[in-house]
Design a protein around this motif. Structure first.
Motif, PDB file in Angstrom:
ATOM      1  N   SER A  32      -3.890 -10.896  -4.299  1.00  0.00           N
ATOM      2  CA  SER A  32      -4.897 -11.695  -5.002  1.00  0.00           C
ATOM      3  C   SER A  32      -5.917 -10.802  -5.713  1.00  0.00           C
ATOM      4  O   SER A  32      -6.449 -11.185  -6.751  1.00  0.00           O
ATOM      5  CB  SER A  32      -5.565 -12.695  -4.063  1.00  0.00           C
ATOM      6  N   LEU A  33      -6.182  -9.631  -5.163  1.00  0.00           N
ATOM      7  CA  LEU A  33      -7.103  -8.720  -5.865  1.00  0.00           C
ATOM      8  C   LEU A  33      -6.386  -7.912  -6.950  1.00  0.00           C
ATOM      9  O   LEU A  33      -7.016  -7.222  -7.742  1.00  0.00           O
ATOM     10  CB  LEU A  33      -7.768  -7.752  -4.873  1.00  0.00           C
ATOM     11  N   GLY A  34      -5.060  -7.957  -6.924  1.00  0.00           N
ATOM     12  CA  GLY A  34      -4.297  -7.186  -7.894  1.00  0.00           C
ATOM     13  C   GLY A  34      -4.292  -5.686  -7.594  1.00  0.00           C
ATOM     14  O   GLY A  34      -4.118  -4.859  -8.471  1.00  0.00           O
ATOM     15  N   TYR A  35      -4.487  -5.320  -6.322  1.00  0.00           N
ATOM     16  CA  TYR A  35      -4.438  -3.909  -5.917  1.00  0.00           C
ATOM     17  C   TYR A  35      -3.059  -3.589  -5.336  1.00  0.00           C
ATOM     18  O   TYR A  35      -2.489  -4.421  -4.638  1.00  0.00           O
ATOM     19  CB  TYR A  35      -5.448  -3.621  -4.801  1.00  0.00           C
ATOM     20  N   SER A  36      -2.585  -2.363  -5.575  1.00  0.00           N
ATOM     21  CA  SER A  36      -1.444  -1.888  -4.797  1.00  0.00           C
ATOM     22  C   SER A  36      -1.983  -1.396  -3.468  1.00  0.00           C
ATOM     23  O   SER A  36      -2.936  -0.614  -3.440  1.00  0.00           O
ATOM     24  CB  SER A  36      -0.745  -0.739  -5.512  1.00  0.00           C
ATOM     25  N   VAL A  37      -1.367  -1.858  -2.387  1.00  0.00           N
ATOM     26  CA  VAL A  37      -1.838  -1.464  -1.061  1.00  0.00           C
ATOM     27  C   VAL A  37      -0.668  -0.964  -0.227  1.00  0.00           C
ATOM     28  O   VAL A  37       0.448  -1.498  -0.314  1.00  0.00           O
ATOM     29  CB  VAL A  37      -2.553  -2.643  -0.353  1.00  0.00           C
ATOM     30  N   PHE A  38      -0.930   0.076   0.551  1.00  0.00           N
ATOM     31  CA  PHE A  38       0.113   0.706   1.364  1.00  0.00           C
ATOM     32  C   PHE A  38      -0.371   0.884   2.791  1.00  0.00           C
ATOM     33  O   PHE A  38      -1.556   1.092   3.032  1.00  0.00           O
ATOM     34  CB  PHE A  38       0.444   2.092   0.801  1.00  0.00           C
ATOM     35  N   ILE A  39       0.574   0.829   3.714  1.00  0.00           N
ATOM     36  CA  ILE A  39       0.301   1.302   5.068  1.00  0.00           C
ATOM     37  C   ILE A  39       0.699   2.768   5.048  1.00  0.00           C
ATOM     38  O   ILE A  39       1.704   3.145   4.427  1.00  0.00           O
ATOM     39  CB  ILE A  39       1.144   0.562   6.128  1.00  0.00           C
ATOM     40  N   ILE A  40      -0.055   3.578   5.757  1.00  0.00           N
ATOM     41  CA  ILE A  40       0.106   5.005   5.556  1.00  0.00           C
ATOM     42  C   ILE A  40       0.015   5.745   6.889  1.00  0.00           C
ATOM     43  O   ILE A  40      -0.547   5.221   7.850  1.00  0.00           O
ATOM     44  CB  ILE A  40      -1.013   5.443   4.564  1.00  0.00           C
ATOM     45  N   GLY A  41       0.612   6.939   6.939  1.00  0.00           N
ATOM     46  CA  GLY A  41       0.389   7.839   8.074  1.00  0.00           C
ATOM     47  C   GLY A  41       1.155   7.463   9.332  1.00  0.00           C
ATOM     48  O   GLY A  41       2.313   7.053   9.286  1.00  0.00           O
ATOM     49  N   GLY A  42       0.445   7.594  10.466  1.00  0.00           N
ATOM     50  CA  GLY A  42       1.079   7.488  11.777  1.00  0.00           C
ATOM     51  C   GLY A  42       1.827   6.183  12.033  1.00  0.00           C
ATOM     52  O   GLY A  42       2.869   6.181  12.688  1.00  0.00           O
ATOM     53  N   PHE A  43       1.316   5.089  11.489  1.00  0.00           N
ATOM     54  CA  PHE A  43       1.980   3.807  11.725  1.00  0.00           C
ATOM     55  C   PHE A  43       3.379   3.800  11.106  1.00  0.00           C
ATOM     56  O   PHE A  43       4.344   3.324  11.716  1.00  0.00           O
ATOM     57  CB  PHE A  43       1.142   2.660  11.147  1.00  0.00           C
ATOM     58  N   VAL A  44       3.484   4.340   9.890  1.00  0.00           N
ATOM     59  CA  VAL A  44       4.777   4.378   9.202  1.00  0.00           C
ATOM     60  C   VAL A  44       5.745   5.286   9.968  1.00  0.00           C
ATOM     61  O   VAL A  44       6.903   4.926  10.220  1.00  0.00           O
ATOM     62  CB  VAL A  44       4.607   4.895   7.753  1.00  0.00           C
ATOM     63  N   ARG A  45       5.233   6.449  10.348  1.00  0.00           N
ATOM     64  CA  ARG A  45       6.043   7.389  11.131  1.00  0.00           C
ATOM     65  C   ARG A  45       6.584   6.732  12.399  1.00  0.00           C
ATOM     66  O   ARG A  45       7.789   6.773  12.670  1.00  0.00           O
ATOM     67  CB  ARG A  45       5.153   8.605  11.490  1.00  0.00           C
ATOM     68  N   ASP A  46       5.699   6.094  13.140  1.00  0.00           N
ATOM     69  CA  ASP A  46       6.130   5.527  14.420  1.00  0.00           C
ATOM     70  C   ASP A  46       7.001   4.287  14.240  1.00  0.00           C
ATOM     71  O   ASP A  46       7.851   4.005  15.077  1.00  0.00           O
ATOM     72  CB  ASP A  46       4.913   5.239  15.304  1.00  0.00           C
ATOM     73  N   LEU A  47       6.797   3.572  13.155  1.00  0.00           N
ATOM     74  CA  LEU A  47       7.685   2.444  12.846  1.00  0.00           C
ATOM     75  C   LEU A  47       9.108   2.954  12.624  1.00  0.00           C
ATOM     76  O   LEU A  47      10.076   2.409  13.166  1.00  0.00           O
ATOM     77  CB  LEU A  47       7.187   1.724  11.586  1.00  0.00           C
ATOM     78  N   LEU A  48       9.225   4.027  11.839  1.00  0.00           N
ATOM     79  CA  LEU A  48      10.559   4.569  11.542  1.00  0.00           C
ATOM     80  C   LEU A  48      11.196   5.222  12.767  1.00  0.00           C
ATOM     81  O   LEU A  48      12.407   5.326  12.871  1.00  0.00           O
ATOM     82  CB  LEU A  48      10.472   5.581  10.395  1.00  0.00           C
ATOM     83  N   LEU A  49      10.360   5.646  13.698  1.00  0.00           N
ATOM     84  CA  LEU A  49      10.877   6.211  14.954  1.00  0.00           C
ATOM     85  C   LEU A  49      11.186   5.104  15.965  1.00  0.00           C
ATOM     86  O   LEU A  49      11.470   5.386  17.128  1.00  0.00           O
ATOM     87  CB  LEU A  49       9.862   7.182  15.557  1.00  0.00           C
TER      88      LEU A  49
END
Ligand code: ATP
Length: 410
Positions: A32-49
């Protein structure tokens, strides 16, 4: 690849409901704000693990405060804190988890005259400032890109091959805490440092980078290590790399090896165990760290009791009890890890566990002992009689109590 994205969508789908709700709320606000938003760092790493964690880090290509405020309204719970610089913010939830928001546009806050940068290169730069490739991945959450992995530096490859890899050769010079972080991630996941990263550590240490590090920052990283399950291996690894000797200016007898991984020890217990073989001068050296007053006080108390126990010619249970009653659980647990005390401590803990006095202060008062220290003394004598096996039954206990109160009244 598409297959990869499907895998990630599955991983996201299988997250706990609570976290999924947060991500979905982030997506609605981002769209709704028209921003690109990402999850970043440790959460992504641990999700993939396949080992997802609770704490989310969002990075926003846009105004971080605006995003955080809108997200906070969308969620309608927790507590929002906006940090004044760099457009960062945090929402803390009642269950103790939190969510951080940062902006890739922080350069604007720091250098108002900076050249405008295209969004994509800002994210790339943001990721490049991170410590290791496995921590430098981003996951898009906008609905048109949901689940797309942004991985400029080979983080996924390094996760697969089990390697900790820095992002550039000056990484450890730039921030020496990354040396401790490298060890922490390597031992936590049983990864190894890539060859170049290992050389980078050695070069940085040789150049004396640790001397540029404040005691606060070194301590902070050390405390993070104390919180880890594989803390003993991490400590051992820091010794092998020469980090501990370099930092403390001497080779200290850290007691790292003796701690089994499956033992559920608190940071405080691990801290006491790790210094359990230090002498007084060495303890003072360790206490140069910026630890809480409680951790310092306990270390000194621990040393005092340990010395007192070791000075006793024989350690029968009542003598031990004289030294140990009222002593904190942390200290008692740590004492078991001194090989010279291990056996006695185990016997003592076992005996104390079985100890159940039937008598209490109330019963003594009824027998005419007045309120005050006398009651405590009598109870202790009864306790020691049990520990020394001078009494064996409640009847004998009662007998002894009558005898002791009789003496007192005379
Ligand atoms: P943990 O599981 O220990 O919480 P984490 O990766 O979430 O791991 P944090 O210390 O919370 O670790 O850091 C969050 C992110 O910030 C990291 O993933 C990393 O990308 C970045 N980061 C943290 N410390 C540094 C540092 N010293 N240098 C560069 N990047 C860092």
């Amino acid at each position: 690849s598409l297959a990869m994205r499907q895998d990630i969508l599955d991983l996201l789908e299988n997250l706990p409901e609570e976290i999924k709700k947060l991500i979905k709320a982030g997506q609605r606000v981002a769209d709704s704000l028209g921003y690109s938003v990402f999850i970043i760092g440790g959460f992504v790493r641990d999700l993939l693990l396949l080992n997802p964690t609770q704490d989310l880090d969002f990075v926003v290509e846009g105004n971080g405060h605006a995003f955080a405020q809108a997200l906070y309204q969308e969620l309608n719970r927790g507590q929002l804190t906006l940090h004044d610089s760099f457009g960062t913010a945090r929402i803390e939830f009642p269950n103790g988890t939190h969510l951080d928001v940062a902006s890739t546009r922080w350069e604007y806050y720091e250098f108002p005259g900076a050249l405008p940068q295209v969004e994509e290169s800002r994210l790339r730069d943001d990721l490049f400032r991170r410590d290791f490739t496995i921590n430098a991945m981003a996951l898009a959450i906008n609905s048109d890109r949901y689940g797309e992995l942004v991985d400029y530096y080979g983080g996924l490859r390094d996760l697969k091959q089990g390697e900790i890899r820095f992002l550039h050769h000056l990484s450890f010079i730039e921030d020496p805490t990354r040396i401790l972080r490298a060890v922490r991630f390597a031992e936590r996941y049983r990864f190894r440092l890539s060859k170049e990263t290992q050389e980078g550590v050695a070069t940085a240490l040789k150049a004396g980078v640790l001397h540029k590090l404040s005691t606060e920052r070194f301590t902070q990283e050390f405390l993070l290590i104390l919180r880890e399950k594989q803390y003993a291996r991490m400590g051992q690894s820091l010794i092998e790399l020469g980090v501990m000797e370099e930092w403390f200016g001497e080779r200290l007898p850290w007691n790292f090896t003796r701690i089994p991984e499956n033992e559920n020890l608190t940071s405080e217990e691990k801290w006491l165990i790790s210094v359990s073989l230090f002498n007084q001068q060495q303890i003072n050296s360790a206490l140069s760290l910026k630890l809480s007053r409680e951790m310092k006080r306990e270390a000194l108390k621990f040393k005092e009791i340990q010395a007192a126990l070791l000075a006793e010619s024989s350690l029968n249970l009542s003598i031990m009890d004289q030294h140990l009653s009222g002593v904190s659980r942390n200290i008692r647990i740590a004492l078991r890890y001194d090989p010279a005390l291990e056996q006695s401590m185990n016997n003592y803990e076992q005996a104390v566990e079985q100890l159940k006095l039937e008598i209490n202060g109330f019963a003594l008062r009824k027998l005419g002992i007045s309120e005050g220290p006398e009651i405590g003394r009598i109870l202790k004598e009864i306790r020691w009689a049990w520990l020394e096996q001078k009494i064996h039954t409640p009847a004998e206990e009662k007998q002894l109590m009558l005898q002791l109160t009789e003496q007192r009244r005379k």
